[in-house]
Design an enzyme around this catalytic site. Structure first.
Site, PDB file in Angstrom:
ATOM      1  N   GLU A   1       0.858  -1.191   0.000  1.00 38.51           N
ATOM      2  CA  GLU A   1       0.000   0.000   0.000  1.00 38.51           C
ATOM      3  C   GLU A   1       0.892   1.238   0.000  1.00 38.51           C
ATOM      4  O   GLU A   1       2.031   1.200   0.454  1.00 38.51           O
ATOM      5  CB  GLU A   1      -0.882   0.007   1.251  1.00 38.51           C
ATOM      6  CG  GLU A   1      -1.736  -1.242   1.436  1.00 38.51           C
ATOM      7  CD  GLU A   1      -2.755  -1.409   0.325  1.00 38.51           C
ATOM      8  OE1 GLU A   1      -3.394  -0.412  -0.054  1.00 38.51           O
ATOM      9  OE2 GLU A   1      -2.905  -2.539  -0.166  1.00 38.51           O
TER      10      GLU A   1
ATOM     11  N   VAL B   1     -11.884   2.011 -14.745  1.00 44.07           N
ATOM     12  CA  VAL B   1     -12.516   1.111 -13.780  1.00 44.07           C
ATOM     13  C   VAL B   1     -12.080   1.577 -12.396  1.00 44.07           C
ATOM     14  O   VAL B   1     -10.885   1.635 -12.105  1.00 44.07           O
ATOM     15  CB  VAL B   1     -12.090  -0.360 -13.994  1.00 44.07           C
ATOM     16  CG1 VAL B   1     -12.763  -1.268 -12.971  1.00 44.07           C
ATOM     17  CG2 VAL B   1     -12.411  -0.813 -15.406  1.00 44.07           C
TER      18      VAL B   1
ATOM     19  N   SER C   1     -13.252   1.724  -8.031  1.00 46.26           N
ATOM     20  CA  SER C   1     -14.201   1.336  -6.991  1.00 46.26           C
ATOM     21  C   SER C   1     -14.179   2.334  -5.830  1.00 46.26           C
ATOM     22  O   SER C   1     -15.212   2.682  -5.285  1.00 46.26           O
ATOM     23  CB  SER C   1     -13.882  -0.064  -6.469  1.00 46.26           C
ATOM     24  OG  SER C   1     -12.521  -0.169  -6.158  1.00 46.26           O
ATOM     25  N   ASN C   2     -13.000   2.803  -5.507  1.00 45.47           N
ATOM     26  CA  ASN C   2     -12.844   3.700  -4.368  1.00 45.47           C
ATOM     27  C   ASN C   2     -13.062   5.148  -4.831  1.00 45.47           C
ATOM     28  O   ASN C   2     -12.151   5.797  -5.327  1.00 45.47           O
ATOM     29  CB  ASN C   2     -11.441   3.477  -3.809  1.00 45.47           C
ATOM     30  CG  ASN C   2     -11.141   4.348  -2.617  1.00 45.47           C
ATOM     31  OD1 ASN C   2     -11.995   5.103  -2.152  1.00 45.47           O
ATOM     32  ND2 ASN C   2      -9.917   4.256  -2.135  1.00 45.47           N
TER      33      ASN C   2
ATOM     34  N   TYR D   1      -6.970   4.298 -21.440  1.00 47.21           N
ATOM     35  CA  TYR D   1      -7.445   3.876 -20.116  1.00 47.21           C
ATOM     36  C   TYR D   1      -6.870   4.822 -19.063  1.00 47.21           C
ATOM     37  O   TYR D   1      -5.685   5.156 -19.100  1.00 47.21           O
ATOM     38  CB  TYR D   1      -7.000   2.435 -19.828  1.00 47.21           C
ATOM     39  CG  TYR D   1      -7.497   1.962 -18.481  1.00 47.21           C
ATOM     40  CD1 TYR D   1      -8.800   1.525 -18.328  1.00 47.21           C
ATOM     41  CD2 TYR D   1      -6.661   1.990 -17.369  1.00 47.21           C
ATOM     42  CE1 TYR D   1      -9.277   1.124 -17.090  1.00 47.21           C
ATOM     43  CE2 TYR D   1      -7.130   1.589 -16.119  1.00 47.21           C
ATOM     44  CZ  TYR D   1      -8.431   1.155 -15.992  1.00 47.21           C
ATOM     45  OH  TYR D   1      -8.908   0.771 -14.773  1.00 47.21           O
TER      46      TYR D   1
ATOM     47  N   ASN E   1      -4.576   6.100  -6.559  1.00 44.69           N
ATOM     48  CA  ASN E   1      -5.363   6.702  -5.483  1.00 44.69           C
ATOM     49  C   ASN E   1      -4.548   7.692  -4.662  1.00 44.69           C
ATOM     50  O   ASN E   1      -5.092   8.494  -3.918  1.00 44.69           O
ATOM     51  CB  ASN E   1      -5.990   5.627  -4.582  1.00 44.69           C
ATOM     52  CG  ASN E   1      -4.942   4.788  -3.864  1.00 44.69           C
ATOM     53  OD1 ASN E   1      -3.808   5.207  -3.678  1.00 44.69           O
ATOM     54  ND2 ASN E   1      -5.324   3.589  -3.460  1.00 44.69           N
TER      55      ASN E   1
ATOM     56  N   GLU F   1      -1.364  -2.051 -10.308  1.00 42.59           N
ATOM     57  CA  GLU F   1      -1.993  -2.863 -11.353  1.00 42.59           C
ATOM     58  C   GLU F   1      -2.860  -2.017 -12.290  1.00 42.59           C
ATOM     59  O   GLU F   1      -3.195  -2.465 -13.379  1.00 42.59           O
ATOM     60  CB  GLU F   1      -2.813  -3.995 -10.716  1.00 42.59           C
ATOM     61  CG  GLU F   1      -4.185  -3.623 -10.139  1.00 42.59           C
ATOM     62  CD  GLU F   1      -4.137  -2.762  -8.880  1.00 42.59           C
ATOM     63  OE1 GLU F   1      -3.085  -2.742  -8.219  1.00 42.59           O
ATOM     64  OE2 GLU F   1      -5.154  -2.113  -8.571  1.00 42.59           O
ATOM     65  N   LYS F   2      -3.176  -0.796 -11.870  1.00 43.37           N
ATOM     66  CA  LYS F   2      -3.957   0.093 -12.743  1.00 43.37           C
ATOM     67  C   LYS F   2      -3.207   0.354 -14.054  1.00 43.37           C
ATOM     68  O   LYS F   2      -3.819   0.569 -15.092  1.00 43.37           O
ATOM     69  CB  LYS F   2      -4.255   1.405 -12.032  1.00 43.37           C
ATOM     70  CG  LYS F   2      -5.128   1.206 -10.805  1.00 43.37           C
ATOM     71  CD  LYS F   2      -5.178   2.456  -9.954  1.00 43.37           C
ATOM     72  CE  LYS F   2      -6.014   2.245  -8.708  1.00 43.37           C
ATOM     73  NZ  LYS F   2      -5.400   1.268  -7.761  1.00 43.37           N
TER      74      LYS F   2
END
Ligand code: NAG
Ligand code: NAG
Ligand code: NAG
Length: 350
Positions: free
Chosen positions: A129, A184, A186-187, A232, A237, A246-247
């Site tokens: 992280e 894509v 999510s957060n 893309y 974050n 991985e983004k």
């Protein structure tokens, strides 16, 4: 005449080959039977290590995020038969190294061992992280010997992906494109730099957003869906040196699309990937200018395809799992200095 000579020499080569195979067979059997009998009885030993032949015992203090995976099954080039990994804490006093996954121990100091550290034992701090999402780093001050993270200056470097030389086993063709920009996510934090950048950009170009609160997309369909887009948004974050996840590696590169990155500086990205493999948001004075550039590229295929030139020489590796990371630790620990300490982890990890 010539053909006859050739077939004769083939025969000779064949006999030599058979002899070599026989000798190798003998040597192999000799060496296996000389080892501990428990190893011989296990036929799948070539990639497995066992505690009896190991000279390095590595204890996983926790399973990372509680996820279990088979230990001591490291595939090439990360295999190290002299290393024995276990997640059984009864090995603590015999372990040469203990790996602490930050997010599993950072809730309280009592999550760390409460009994003294055996002499010479390394404490390895593992974290993927970013610093923004790594609370209580101060717990680790004056405890840690070796670092293991995506930071390239870690003792054990465990990035989310990397490029390897293309060996012509992998030939790349650009997937068929029918759409323009996707993301894509999510957060969703409305105050984050990435969401604010997106909000501004979407006024000038269509962006399809997938994920929680957005267009539905099943995990197994991600690559197929993204591959139809020319671009893309590989927006991280948080913004930290070497924090490239991985983004970029999985979502963008593995789907055969061009990443638009928001994260550390362009210079930092160029330490890991070619300068012509991505578009950086900092290359433009505003989100509008970036959108205009993408609309131009959309009309100019030749220019667009140049973003894939690097693929003839390099191939992205993105399937990095826990297993690979811990296997890398074994290899690195065999080369670690006999003494090392990190007085302030919190000062280093920013
Ligand atoms: C941990 O190792 C000890 C000693 O080898 C063994 O007795 C115990 O059953 C192991 N525990 C687990 C959960 O495997
Ligand atoms: C990839 O392309 C090279 C050069 O065109 C060719 O020699 C090779 O056989 C191809 N490999 C595969 C797996 O198609
Ligand atoms: C590991 O770090 C601790 C704390 O700084 C230190 O006391 C210990 O000697 C170090 N051990 C090794 C093997 O470097």
């Amino acid at each position: 005449m010539k053909a006859e000579q050739q077939s004769k020499s083939y025969q000779q080569y064949f006999i030599i080959f058979i002899l070599q195979v026989f000798v190798v067979f003998l040597i192999f059997n000799y060496s296996t039977f000389n080892k501990d009998s428990t190893i011989v009885s296990d036929c799948s030993t070539s990639l497995l290590s066992s505690q009896t032949e190991a000279d390095l015992i590595v204890l996983l203090w926790t399973w990372p995020f509680g996820s279990r995976f088979p230990l001591n099954q490291c595939a090439k080039p990360f295999n190290d038969p002299r290393c024995f990994m276990t997640a059984n804490r009864t090995w603590y006093n015999r372990a040469n190294a203990v790996i602490f996954h930050h997010r599993d121990v950072c809730s309280s100091k009592t999550q760390m061992p409460q009994i003294p550290r055996p002499e010479g034992q390394y404490w390895v701090w593992f974290n993927l992280e970013s610093p923004s999402h790594s609370p209580n780093l101060g717990f680790m001050d004056n405890l840690i010997n070796l670092t293991m993270s995506y930071r390239s200056d870690s003792d054990i470097f465990t990035p989310y992906g990397w490029l390897q030389k293309n060996d012509l086993v992998h030939n790349f063709t650009i997937p068929k494109k029918s759409k323009l920009v996707s993301w894509v996510v999510s957060n969703w934090n409305p105050h984050s730099k990435r969401v604010q950048f997106y909000e501004e950009m979407k006024k000038h170009i269509t962006i399809d957003v997938y994920g929680q609160f957005h267009l539905p997309l099943a995990r197994q369909d991600i690559h197929t869906a993204i591959s139809k887009y020319k671009f893309y948004l590989s927006f991280e974050n948080s913004l930290h040196k070497d924090y490239i996840t991985e983004k970029l590696w999985k979502n963008a590169f593995k789907s055969g699309t061009v990443p638009i990155v928001l994260g550390s500086t362009r210079e930092n990205y160029e330490r890991f990937i070619p300068s012509d493999s991505f578009i950086h948001v900092d290359d433009f004075p505003s989100p509008k200018e970036l959108a205009d550039y993408l609309l131009d590229l959309d009309k100019n295929n030749q220019k667009y395809e140049q973003y894939f030139n690097w693929r003839s020489k390099l191939w992205p590796v993105a399937e990095v799992d826990w297993n690979i990371n811990y296997c890398k630790a074994c290899i690195a620990l065999h080369k670690a200095p006999s003494y090392r300490s990190l007085p302030s982890l919190s000062k280093w990890y920013t």
